[in-house]
Design a protein around this motif. Structure first.
Motif, PDB file in Angstrom:
ATOM      1  N   PRO A  42      64.464  11.048  41.592  1.00 26.30           N
ATOM      2  CA  PRO A  42      64.054  12.364  41.084  1.00 26.30           C
ATOM      3  C   PRO A  42      63.415  12.256  39.691  1.00 26.30           C
ATOM      4  N   LYS A  43      62.363  13.001  39.509  1.00 26.50           N
ATOM      5  CA  LYS A  43      61.642  13.120  38.228  1.00 26.50           C
ATOM      6  C   LYS A  43      60.765  11.916  37.883  1.00 26.50           C
ATOM      7  N   SER A  44      60.514  11.075  38.876  1.00 28.14           N
ATOM      8  CA  SER A  44      59.618   9.964  38.578  1.00 28.14           C
ATOM      9  C   SER A  44      58.174  10.284  38.933  1.00 28.14           C
ATOM     10  N   GLY A  45      57.921  11.525  39.381  1.00 26.83           N
ATOM     11  CA  GLY A  45      56.547  11.924  39.694  1.00 26.83           C
ATOM     12  C   GLY A  45      56.304  12.031  41.197  1.00 26.83           C
ATOM     13  N   THR A  46      57.354  12.309  41.953  1.00 28.70           N
ATOM     14  CA  THR A  46      57.216  12.317  43.418  1.00 28.70           C
ATOM     15  C   THR A  46      56.298  13.434  43.914  1.00 28.70           C
ATOM     16  N   ASN A  47      56.299  14.585  43.237  1.00 24.56           N
ATOM     17  CA  ASN A  47      55.396  15.662  43.671  1.00 24.56           C
ATOM     18  C   ASN A  47      53.934  15.265  43.453  1.00 24.56           C
ATOM     19  N   TRP A  48      53.707  14.553  42.391  1.00 23.82           N
ATOM     20  CA  TRP A  48      52.358  14.090  42.042  1.00 23.82           C
ATOM     21  C   TRP A  48      51.824  13.108  43.085  1.00 23.82           C
ATOM     22  N   ILE A 125      58.060   4.185  40.476  1.00 24.33           N
ATOM     23  CA  ILE A 125      59.084   4.063  39.434  1.00 24.33           C
ATOM     24  C   ILE A 125      58.517   4.565  38.100  1.00 24.33           C
ATOM     25  N   ARG A 126      59.409   4.975  37.212  1.00 25.96           N
ATOM     26  CA  ARG A 126      58.969   5.523  35.920  1.00 25.96           C
ATOM     27  C   ARG A 126      59.930   5.014  34.848  1.00 25.96           C
ATOM     28  N   ASN A 127      59.491   4.961  33.622  1.00 30.77           N
ATOM     29  CA  ASN A 127      60.377   4.430  32.589  1.00 30.77           C
ATOM     30  C   ASN A 127      61.616   5.317  32.457  1.00 30.77           C
ATOM     31  N   THR A 133      64.772  12.271  30.382  1.00 30.50           N
ATOM     32  CA  THR A 133      64.274  13.453  29.672  1.00 30.50           C
ATOM     33  C   THR A 133      63.815  14.524  30.651  1.00 30.50           C
ATOM     34  N   SER A 134      63.047  14.110  31.629  1.00 32.98           N
ATOM     35  CA  SER A 134      62.531  15.051  32.615  1.00 32.98           C
ATOM     36  C   SER A 134      63.682  15.641  33.440  1.00 32.98           C
ATOM     37  N   TYR A 135      64.659  14.788  33.772  1.00 37.64           N
ATOM     38  CA  TYR A 135      65.795  15.233  34.590  1.00 37.64           C
ATOM     39  C   TYR A 135      66.657  16.245  33.818  1.00 37.64           C
ATOM     40  N   THR A 188      53.803   2.381  39.107  1.00 38.57           N
ATOM     41  CA  THR A 188      54.549   3.086  38.061  1.00 38.57           C
ATOM     42  C   THR A 188      53.833   4.389  37.697  1.00 38.57           C
ATOM     43  N   TYR A 189      54.642   5.358  37.296  1.00 43.13           N
ATOM     44  CA  TYR A 189      54.124   6.637  36.815  1.00 43.13           C
ATOM     45  C   TYR A 189      53.105   6.370  35.709  1.00 43.13           C
ATOM     46  N   GLU A 190      53.459   5.449  34.822  1.00 40.72           N
ATOM     47  CA  GLU A 190      52.623   5.201  33.645  1.00 40.72           C
ATOM     48  C   GLU A 190      51.257   4.620  34.023  1.00 40.72           C
ATOM     49  N   ARG A 222      42.059  16.738  42.098  1.00 42.33           N
ATOM     50  CA  ARG A 222      43.076  17.634  42.640  1.00 42.33           C
ATOM     51  C   ARG A 222      44.500  17.237  42.232  1.00 42.33           C
ATOM     52  N   SER A 223      44.682  15.950  41.864  1.00 41.74           N
ATOM     53  CA  SER A 223      46.036  15.527  41.502  1.00 41.74           C
ATOM     54  C   SER A 223      46.243  15.453  39.988  1.00 41.74           C
ATOM     55  N   SER A 224      45.268  15.924  39.214  1.00 43.40           N
ATOM     56  CA  SER A 224      45.483  15.917  37.765  1.00 43.40           C
ATOM     57  C   SER A 224      46.596  16.915  37.427  1.00 43.40           C
ATOM     58  N   PHE A 244      56.168  21.161  36.967  1.00 44.70           N
ATOM     59  CA  PHE A 244      55.028  20.641  36.198  1.00 44.70           C
ATOM     60  C   PHE A 244      55.254  21.013  34.738  1.00 44.70           C
ATOM     61  N   ARG A 245      56.022  20.199  34.062  1.00 42.29           N
ATOM     62  CA  ARG A 245      56.510  20.538  32.729  1.00 42.29           C
ATOM     63  C   ARG A 245      55.548  20.029  31.667  1.00 42.29           C
ATOM     64  N   LYS A 246      55.551  18.725  31.402  1.00 42.68           N
ATOM     65  CA  LYS A 246      54.638  18.162  30.392  1.00 42.68           C
ATOM     66  C   LYS A 246      53.675  17.160  31.009  1.00 42.68           C
ATOM     67  N   GLY A 247      54.192  16.388  31.936  1.00 45.16           N
ATOM     68  CA  GLY A 247      53.333  15.449  32.662  1.00 45.16           C
ATOM     69  C   GLY A 247      52.771  14.331  31.806  1.00 45.16           C
ATOM     70  N   GLY A 248      53.565  13.844  30.868  1.00 43.05           N
ATOM     71  CA  GLY A 248      53.038  12.791  29.997  1.00 43.05           C
ATOM     72  C   GLY A 248      54.010  11.625  29.850  1.00 43.05           C
TER      73      GLY A 248
HETATM   74  P1  A3P Z   1      57.961  15.811  32.974  1.00 42.93           P
HETATM   75  O1  A3P Z   1      59.232  16.592  33.132  1.00 42.93           O
HETATM   76  O2  A3P Z   1      58.119  14.635  32.065  1.00 42.93           O
HETATM   77  O3  A3P Z   1      56.799  16.651  32.615  1.00 42.93           O
HETATM   78  P2  A3P Z   1      59.118  14.848  40.360  1.00 42.93           P
HETATM   79  O4  A3P Z   1      57.895  15.360  41.010  1.00 42.93           O
HETATM   80  O5  A3P Z   1      59.575  13.548  40.945  1.00 42.93           O
HETATM   81  O6  A3P Z   1      60.168  15.892  40.304  1.00 42.93           O
HETATM   82  O7  A3P Z   1      58.728  14.453  38.861  1.00 42.93           O
HETATM   83  C1  A3P Z   1      58.431  15.456  37.940  1.00 42.93           C
HETATM   84  C2  A3P Z   1      57.727  14.860  36.739  1.00 42.93           C
HETATM   85  O8  A3P Z   1      56.379  14.500  37.109  1.00 42.93           O
HETATM   86  C3  A3P Z   1      57.589  15.894  35.632  1.00 42.93           C
HETATM   87  O9  A3P Z   1      57.626  15.154  34.414  1.00 42.93           O
HETATM   88  C4  A3P Z   1      56.225  16.461  35.925  1.00 42.93           C
HETATM   89  O10 A3P Z   1      55.625  17.154  34.854  1.00 42.93           O
HETATM   90  C5  A3P Z   1      55.465  15.202  36.278  1.00 42.93           C
HETATM   91  N1  A3P Z   1      54.221  15.481  37.011  1.00 42.93           N
HETATM   92  C6  A3P Z   1      54.055  16.298  38.068  1.00 42.93           C
HETATM   93  N2  A3P Z   1      52.765  16.323  38.450  1.00 42.93           N
HETATM   94  C7  A3P Z   1      52.103  15.494  37.618  1.00 42.93           C
HETATM   95  C8  A3P Z   1      50.735  15.106  37.499  1.00 42.93           C
HETATM   96  N3  A3P Z   1      49.806  15.599  38.305  1.00 42.93           N
HETATM   97  N4  A3P Z   1      50.401  14.243  36.515  1.00 42.93           N
HETATM   98  C9  A3P Z   1      51.341  13.751  35.678  1.00 42.93           C
HETATM   99  N5  A3P Z   1      52.655  14.088  35.745  1.00 42.93           N
HETATM  100  C10 A3P Z   1      53.036  14.942  36.701  1.00 42.93           C
END
Ligand code: A3P
Length: 288
Positions: A42-48, A125-127, A133-135, A188-190, A222-224, A244-248
């Protein structure tokens, strides 16, 4: 707080979306060789990454990503494999290939057929400091997870395995055992953040999906973060700002104190630093 989570095979999960019945049914689920699987804590960018994969699948079916014809609501099933009712796997047998499945599970809790049938899998995977922090923000934004009055309380739970879907560092070391398999691509997310076009290209190549330059640009656009956040009222309803909180990268610097930072460094060193996944995370660059 106790009611929000339950334990299954020693790992906690949210009661409102997961159940022991579903986990039991998942064990015998037959994954197809041409399914597309995304694994990530969770929170490693799975929705992205699942947005990227959805568009790549549409392209492989000669559809235009985002067009009406690329989505068929009747064919949709909750993509998170372990989320939903126990009958979902029966319904999924009727879905056409390729099916996209996303999972936060560790490899040992996934159906055996995934590894036997050699379905291709993207491991995201993400750092760990940004994951924590995201979680933390996510836990306080969604009612399905226990909320925290302070970051310090959250950090303690994060480091002592009291999280839904278990301890992230253990997750990494379990997945590391699979990191050399040819049907698994690790990203990696990064690195996706750093070079989205190259990442999308590599993912498409791995899944055997040819892309024109134009299609590549469309998937990247579309995935930005901006596009996905803007579109989130359609994809995530009122939870858009939470997903979609900070995404950085490096937002952890706003939460971790020095002691916490050192504690994570030490745990990372002990659990995962010298391994393939550990090296891929470039810990010194993103977590110091
Ligand atoms: P932050 O809370 O650091 O912003 P998940 O989808 O696994 O729940 O992960 C959520 C994290 O991915 C959130 O991180 C979210 O903002 C980030 N995220 C979602 N879509 C993104 C995108 N298009 N580009 C970069 N980060 C994205």
């Amino acid at each position: 707080r106790d009611e929000l989570l339950f334990s299954y095979k020693g790992i906690l999960y949210p009661t409102t979306v997961c159940s022991p019945e579903t986990f039991k049914a998942l064990e015998s689920f037959e994954v197809r060789r041409n399914d597309v699987i995304l694994a990530g804590y969770p929170k490693s960018g799975t929705n992205w990454l699942s947005q990227i994969l959805t568009d790549l699948i549409a392209i492989s079916q000669k559809k235009t990503p985002g067009s009406e014809s690329s989505v068929n609501a009747e064919e949709e099933e909750e993509p998170y494999l372990e989320i939903g009712d126990a009958e979902k796997y029966e319904r999924m047998t009727k879905l056409p290939s390729p099916r996209l499945m996303v999972t936060h599970l560790r490899p040992e809790n996934l159906p055996k057929s995934i590894f036997q049938n050699k379905a291709k899998m993207l491991l995201l995977i993400r750092n760990p400091k940004d994951v924590a922090t995201s979680y933390y923000h996510f836990s306080n934004g969604l009612a399905l997870l226990p909320s925290y009055e302070t970051w310090d309380d959250f950090f303690t739970d994060f480091m002592t395995k009291k999280m839904a879907w278990g301890c992230y560092l253990e997750y990494l070391s379990e997945w590391n055992k699979y990191a050399d398999k040819e049907n698994i691509m690790t990203i990696t997310y990064e690195e996706v953040k750093e070079n989205p076009a190259l990442s999308v290209k590599n993912i498409a190549t791995f899944f055997g999906i040819p892309l024109t330059e134009e299609q590549l640009q469309l998937v990247v656009e579309r995935s930005s973060f901006q596009s996905m956040k803007k579109n989130s009222d359609k994809t995530h309803g009122s939870f858009g700002n939470i997903f979609f909180r900070k995404g950085g990268v490096s937002d952890w610097k706003n939460l971790f104190n020095e002691d916490q930072s050192k504690r994570m460094d030490k745990a990372f060193e002990e659990h995962i630093a010298g391994t393939k996944l550990g090296k891929k995370l470039k810990y010194d660059l993103y977590c110091k």
